[in-house]
Design a protein around this motif. Structure first.
Motif, PDB file in Angstrom:
ATOM      1  N   SER A 149       7.952  46.343 -11.333  1.00 22.87           N
ATOM      2  CA  SER A 149       8.367  45.100 -10.678  1.00 22.87           C
ATOM      3  C   SER A 149       9.303  45.396  -9.505  1.00 22.87           C
ATOM      4  O   SER A 149       9.727  46.533  -9.296  1.00 22.87           O
ATOM      5  N   ASN A 150       9.650  44.340  -8.797  1.00 23.08           N
ATOM      6  CA  ASN A 150      10.608  44.479  -7.698  1.00 23.08           C
ATOM      7  C   ASN A 150      11.957  44.971  -8.197  1.00 23.08           C
ATOM      8  O   ASN A 150      12.605  45.800  -7.554  1.00 23.08           O
ATOM      9  N   THR A 195      18.446  42.226 -13.060  1.00 26.56           N
ATOM     10  CA  THR A 195      18.260  40.776 -13.204  1.00 26.56           C
ATOM     11  C   THR A 195      19.546  40.066 -13.606  1.00 26.56           C
ATOM     12  O   THR A 195      19.666  38.854 -13.404  1.00 26.56           O
ATOM     13  N   GLU A 206      15.544  37.601  -9.330  1.00 27.40           N
ATOM     14  CA  GLU A 206      14.370  37.251 -10.117  1.00 27.40           C
ATOM     15  C   GLU A 206      13.373  38.405 -10.158  1.00 27.40           C
ATOM     16  O   GLU A 206      13.106  39.060  -9.151  1.00 27.40           O
ATOM     17  N   LYS A 207      12.809  38.647 -11.325  1.00 29.03           N
ATOM     18  CA  LYS A 207      11.786  39.680 -11.496  1.00 29.03           C
ATOM     19  C   LYS A 207      10.456  39.157 -10.949  1.00 29.03           C
ATOM     20  O   LYS A 207       9.997  38.087 -11.319  1.00 29.03           O
ATOM     21  N   ARG A 208       9.880  39.921 -10.020  1.00 26.88           N
ATOM     22  CA  ARG A 208       8.610  39.550  -9.382  1.00 26.88           C
ATOM     23  C   ARG A 208       7.695  40.767  -9.307  1.00 26.88           C
ATOM     24  O   ARG A 208       8.070  41.857  -9.718  1.00 26.88           O
ATOM     25  N   ASP A 209       6.545  40.586  -8.702  1.00 27.51           N
ATOM     26  CA  ASP A 209       5.618  41.686  -8.471  1.00 27.51           C
ATOM     27  C   ASP A 209       6.304  42.778  -7.653  1.00 27.51           C
ATOM     28  O   ASP A 209       7.185  42.497  -6.839  1.00 27.51           O
ATOM     29  N   GLN A 219       6.927  42.290  -3.915  1.00 33.33           N
ATOM     30  CA  GLN A 219       7.643  41.106  -3.463  1.00 33.33           C
ATOM     31  C   GLN A 219       9.147  41.353  -3.534  1.00 33.33           C
ATOM     32  O   GLN A 219       9.865  40.726  -4.283  1.00 33.33           O
ATOM     33  N   ASP A 220       9.593  42.295  -2.707  1.00 35.37           N
ATOM     34  CA  ASP A 220      11.016  42.612  -2.735  1.00 35.37           C
ATOM     35  C   ASP A 220      11.705  42.036  -1.504  1.00 35.37           C
ATOM     36  O   ASP A 220      11.077  41.480  -0.610  1.00 35.37           O
TER      37      ASP A 220
END
Length: 124
Positions: free
Chosen positions: A14-15, A87, A92-95, A98-99
């Motif tokens: 994740s990001n 976090t 927020e935790k994203r793909d 997507q940073d």
């Protein structure tokens, strides 16, 4: 001279995992800590495990509340002196792709400031 701490980072997808890993790389390249491999610790790879159990302070940085890095160190009975979860900073935790430079900077500044308050900062 005290040996620099060892830093272990999340290796998720994740990001926030990427941010944790990048901060660890920065700590190493800035001479603040030595980055090592958490999978080598938990899988008992002798030279890697020897670093983790050398008595140096341990910094662990996880991306999210799954706390995989901390769980690996705990499983290997390695005490963590300084622990961060990205976090927890409201990121927020994203793909993984997507940073945000703002989020990366916020996390980096937080970790560096917290470590500096504990006497771990740039070498003189």
């Amino acid at each position: 001279m005290t040996e620099k701490p060892v830093v272990y980072a999340c290796s998720g997808c994740s990001n926030v995992a990427r941010i944790a890993h990048d901060i660890s790389l920065n700590l190493d390249s800035d001479g603040i800590a030595e980055m090592s491999c958490v999978s080598g610790v938990v899988s008992d790879v002798e030279p890697v495990k020897a670093i983790a159990t050398s008595g140096r302070k341990i910094i662990a940085i996880d991306g999210c509340q799954l706390q995989c890095t901390k769980a690996c160190l705990d499983m290997a009975q390695v005490d963590t002196a300084h622990y961060f979860v990205i976090t927890d900073l409201g990121i927020e935790k994203r793909d993984k792709w997507q940073d945000s430079l703002i989020e990366n900077s916020k996390a980096l500044n937080h970790v560096y400031q917290q470590l500096a308050e504990q006497g771990i900062s740039f070498p003189e």
